[in-house]
Design a protein around this motif. Structure first.
Motif, PDB file in Angstrom:
ATOM      1  N   ARG A  88       0.833  -1.208   0.000  1.00  0.00           N
ATOM      2  CA  ARG A  88       0.000   0.000   0.000  1.00  0.00           C
ATOM      3  C   ARG A  88       0.865   1.254   0.000  1.00  0.00           C
ATOM      4  O   ARG A  88       0.589   2.219  -0.727  1.00  0.00           O
ATOM      5  N   ARG A  89       1.924   1.243   0.804  1.00  0.00           N
ATOM      6  CA  ARG A  89       2.785   2.435   0.882  1.00  0.00           C
ATOM      7  C   ARG A  89       3.582   2.633  -0.414  1.00  0.00           C
ATOM      8  O   ARG A  89       3.791   3.772  -0.858  1.00  0.00           O
ATOM      9  N   ILE A  90       4.038   1.553  -1.013  1.00  0.00           N
ATOM     10  CA  ILE A  90       4.763   1.666  -2.278  1.00  0.00           C
ATOM     11  C   ILE A  90       3.848   2.205  -3.369  1.00  0.00           C
ATOM     12  O   ILE A  90       4.236   3.067  -4.174  1.00  0.00           O
ATOM     13  N   GLU A  91       2.628   1.713  -3.377  1.00  0.00           N
ATOM     14  CA  GLU A  91       1.662   2.196  -4.369  1.00  0.00           C
ATOM     15  C   GLU A  91       1.384   3.683  -4.181  1.00  0.00           C
ATOM     16  O   GLU A  91       1.276   4.447  -5.155  1.00  0.00           O
ATOM     17  N   HIS A  92       1.277   4.105  -2.921  1.00  0.00           N
ATOM     18  CA  HIS A  92       1.023   5.518  -2.636  1.00  0.00           C
ATOM     19  C   HIS A  92       2.175   6.395  -3.133  1.00  0.00           C
ATOM     20  O   HIS A  92       1.947   7.451  -3.761  1.00  0.00           O
ATOM     21  N   ILE A  93       3.420   5.974  -2.878  1.00  0.00           N
ATOM     22  CA  ILE A  93       4.590   6.738  -3.328  1.00  0.00           C
ATOM     23  C   ILE A  93       4.628   6.802  -4.851  1.00  0.00           C
ATOM     24  O   ILE A  93       4.885   7.863  -5.451  1.00  0.00           O
ATOM     25  N   THR A  94       4.340   5.687  -5.493  1.00  0.00           N
ATOM     26  CA  THR A  94       4.371   5.641  -6.968  1.00  0.00           C
ATOM     27  C   THR A  94       3.348   6.593  -7.559  1.00  0.00           C
ATOM     28  O   THR A  94       3.633   7.319  -8.535  1.00  0.00           O
ATOM     29  N   GLU A  95       2.146   6.611  -6.985  1.00  0.00           N
ATOM     30  CA  GLU A  95       1.077   7.464  -7.528  1.00  0.00           C
ATOM     31  C   GLU A  95       1.293   8.936  -7.188  1.00  0.00           C
ATOM     32  O   GLU A  95       1.095   9.818  -8.033  1.00  0.00           O
ATOM     33  N   GLU A  96       1.711   9.224  -5.978  1.00  0.00           N
ATOM     34  CA  GLU A  96       1.848  10.609  -5.540  1.00  0.00           C
ATOM     35  C   GLU A  96       3.117  11.272  -6.068  1.00  0.00           C
ATOM     36  O   GLU A  96       3.116  12.476  -6.377  1.00  0.00           O
ATOM     37  N   GLU A  97       4.209  10.519  -6.172  1.00  0.00           N
ATOM     38  CA  GLU A  97       5.491  11.115  -6.550  1.00  0.00           C
ATOM     39  C   GLU A  97       5.953  10.702  -7.942  1.00  0.00           C
ATOM     40  O   GLU A  97       6.958  11.212  -8.440  1.00  0.00           O
ATOM     41  N   GLY A  98       5.226   9.797  -8.570  1.00  0.00           N
ATOM     42  CA  GLY A  98       5.539   9.396  -9.937  1.00  0.00           C
ATOM     43  C   GLY A  98       6.918   8.780 -10.106  1.00  0.00           C
ATOM     44  O   GLY A  98       7.599   9.014 -11.109  1.00  0.00           O
ATOM     45  N   ARG A  99       7.356   7.968  -9.167  1.00  0.00           N
ATOM     46  CA  ARG A  99       8.671   7.340  -9.257  1.00  0.00           C
ATOM     47  C   ARG A  99       8.608   5.930  -8.691  1.00  0.00           C
ATOM     48  O   ARG A  99       7.670   5.559  -7.981  1.00  0.00           O
ATOM     49  N   LYS A 100       9.622   5.128  -9.036  1.00  0.00           N
ATOM     50  CA  LYS A 100       9.731   3.782  -8.509  1.00  0.00           C
ATOM     51  C   LYS A 100      10.434   3.804  -7.147  1.00  0.00           C
ATOM     52  O   LYS A 100      11.264   4.684  -6.896  1.00  0.00           O
ATOM     53  N   VAL A 101      10.099   2.829  -6.327  1.00  0.00           N
ATOM     54  CA  VAL A 101      10.717   2.698  -5.006  1.00  0.00           C
ATOM     55  C   VAL A 101      11.920   1.763  -5.128  1.00  0.00           C
ATOM     56  O   VAL A 101      11.801   0.636  -5.626  1.00  0.00           O
ATOM     57  N   SER A 102      13.091   2.236  -4.706  1.00  0.00           N
ATOM     58  CA  SER A 102      14.309   1.429  -4.790  1.00  0.00           C
ATOM     59  C   SER A 102      14.297   0.309  -3.746  1.00  0.00           C
ATOM     60  O   SER A 102      13.498   0.337  -2.798  1.00  0.00           O
ATOM     61  N   GLY A 103      15.193  -0.652  -3.925  1.00  0.00           N
ATOM     62  CA  GLY A 103      15.301  -1.753  -2.973  1.00  0.00           C
ATOM     63  C   GLY A 103      15.655  -1.278  -1.583  1.00  0.00           C
ATOM     64  O   GLY A 103      15.129  -1.772  -0.584  1.00  0.00           O
ATOM     65  N   ARG A 104      16.553  -0.286  -1.502  1.00  0.00           N
ATOM     66  CA  ARG A 104      16.952   0.241  -0.196  1.00  0.00           C
ATOM     67  C   ARG A 104      15.781   0.928   0.485  1.00  0.00           C
ATOM     68  O   ARG A 104      15.563   0.768   1.698  1.00  0.00           O
ATOM     69  N   GLU A 105      14.997   1.693  -0.278  1.00  0.00           N
ATOM     70  CA  GLU A 105      13.843   2.383   0.299  1.00  0.00           C
ATOM     71  C   GLU A 105      12.768   1.387   0.720  1.00  0.00           C
ATOM     72  O   GLU A 105      12.111   1.572   1.749  1.00  0.00           O
ATOM     73  N   ARG A 106      12.593   0.322  -0.079  1.00  0.00           N
ATOM     74  CA  ARG A 106      11.618  -0.717   0.264  1.00  0.00           C
ATOM     75  C   ARG A 106      11.978  -1.352   1.623  1.00  0.00           C
ATOM     76  O   ARG A 106      11.108  -1.567   2.459  1.00  0.00           O
ATOM     77  N   LYS A 107      13.284  -1.604   1.808  1.00  0.00           N
ATOM     78  CA  LYS A 107      13.736  -2.183   3.067  1.00  0.00           C
ATOM     79  C   LYS A 107      13.469  -1.249   4.231  1.00  0.00           C
ATOM     80  O   LYS A 107      13.021  -1.678   5.309  1.00  0.00           O
TER      81      LYS A 107
END
Length: 305
Positions: A86-105
């Motif tokens: 849910r949080r990754i989806e929110h970042i992708t939609e709001e900021e228009g970017r992919k979440v890196s592996g380090r940020e996912r961790k």
């Protein structure tokens, strides 16, 4: 409080003498509740009664009962993964970017930090007793991992506790196969109604499991004639105890039969007296069984250096 499974360790006479300080040693290792940011806690809980003043051992003759216990926070992986998605989806939609592996961790660590204080707590305890006279440590579990963890807790409390896994001089699988194939059971021992037979030639060999079956039947003997060996065997000892004995010498599905239960009589009104009666009967019956197990499989007791 009858045990349902038995995993066994052995210890020497010197270790038995050292167990006299067990109650004092366990006092510093009483189980405490998990803290808000702890995922688990380990310690000992009273075998009888509750509260901070209840003793952590219960002694009847030369046998000492104790309960290694624990608390574990329950955080299902599915809950964490759903919140992370849910949080990754929110970042992708709001900021228009992919979440890196380090940020996912980092996001996952944040989720754990937020949810851990609110997680449910599961409590556990494992009944264990030490027969100081005969050098047996008896644990009410069929799980080797749970048994090793409990022994480690005792070792940590005492500083040293050299209890050793069983080291049979007679191969359990070979001996039990002979019992079943030739009917050459020791005196006092009779067949139960279940077994597990395997082809030992390969790790993926054929397996035959029998339950509620006459183990003297031709069907079972045919499996043996075809090269299968006994890995688990249902047995009855002196018409008093039934169990399934594994080639690892773990006793599963332990059950005290009517001849034993009838000796309990009416339950005492006092809970402590009832505990004493049940524990005394348990240890007396198992002392006889374990003495025979020692003979059948040549299980040496460790000796002091």
């Amino acid at each position: 409080m009858f045990f349902r499974n038995l995993t066994l360790f052995r210890f020497s006479p010197a270790v038995a003498d050292d167990l006299s300080r067990l109650d004092e040693a366990l006092a510093e290792h009483r189980l405490r509740p998990c803290g808000p940011m702890e995922s688990f806690s380990r310690g000992f809980v009273p075998p009888v009664g509750r509260g901070e003043e209840a003793p952590l051992t219960h002694v009847v003759k030369r046998c000492v009962l104790l309960h290694p216990g624990g608390e574990d926070k329950i955080l299902p992986a599915a809950v964490i993964n759903d919140e992370l998605a849910r949080r990754i989806e929110h970042i992708t939609e709001e900021e228009g970017r992919k979440v890196s592996g380090r940020e996912r961790k980092k996001l996952k660590e944040d989720i754990l930090t937020e949810l851990l204080p609110r997680a449910f707590v599961r409590q556990s305890r494992l009944p264990v007793y030490a027969d100081r006279a005969n050098g047996w440590l008896v644990l009410d579990t069929s799980s080797r991992k749970s048994a090793e963890n409990a022994v480690s807790q005792i070792r940590e409390a005492l500083g040293s506790f050299p209890a050793l896994p069983l080291a049979p001089e007679e191969g359990p699988r070979v001996l039990m196969t002979d019992w079943l194939a030739n009917g050459s059971l020791p005196a006092g021992l009779s067949l139960g109604d279940e077994c597990e037979l395997r082809d030992p030639a390969t790790a993926t060999g054929a397996i035959a499991r029998c339950r509620r079956q006459d183990l003297d039947s031709e069907e079972v003997k045919e499996h043996l004639r075809n090269g299968k060996q006994v890995f688990q065997l249902g047995l009855v000892f002196d018409d008093r105890i039934s169990f399934v004995l594994g080639e690892d010498l773990v006793l599963r599905k332990l059950k005290f039969l009517d001849a034993v239960l009838d000796e309990l009589g009416d339950s005492p009104a006092d809970a402590g007296a009832e505990m004493d009666a049940r524990f005394a009967l348990l240890t007396l019956e198992l002392e006889r069984l374990l003495a025979q197990l020692e003979t059948w499989f040549s299980l040496p007791r460790p000796q002091d250096a």
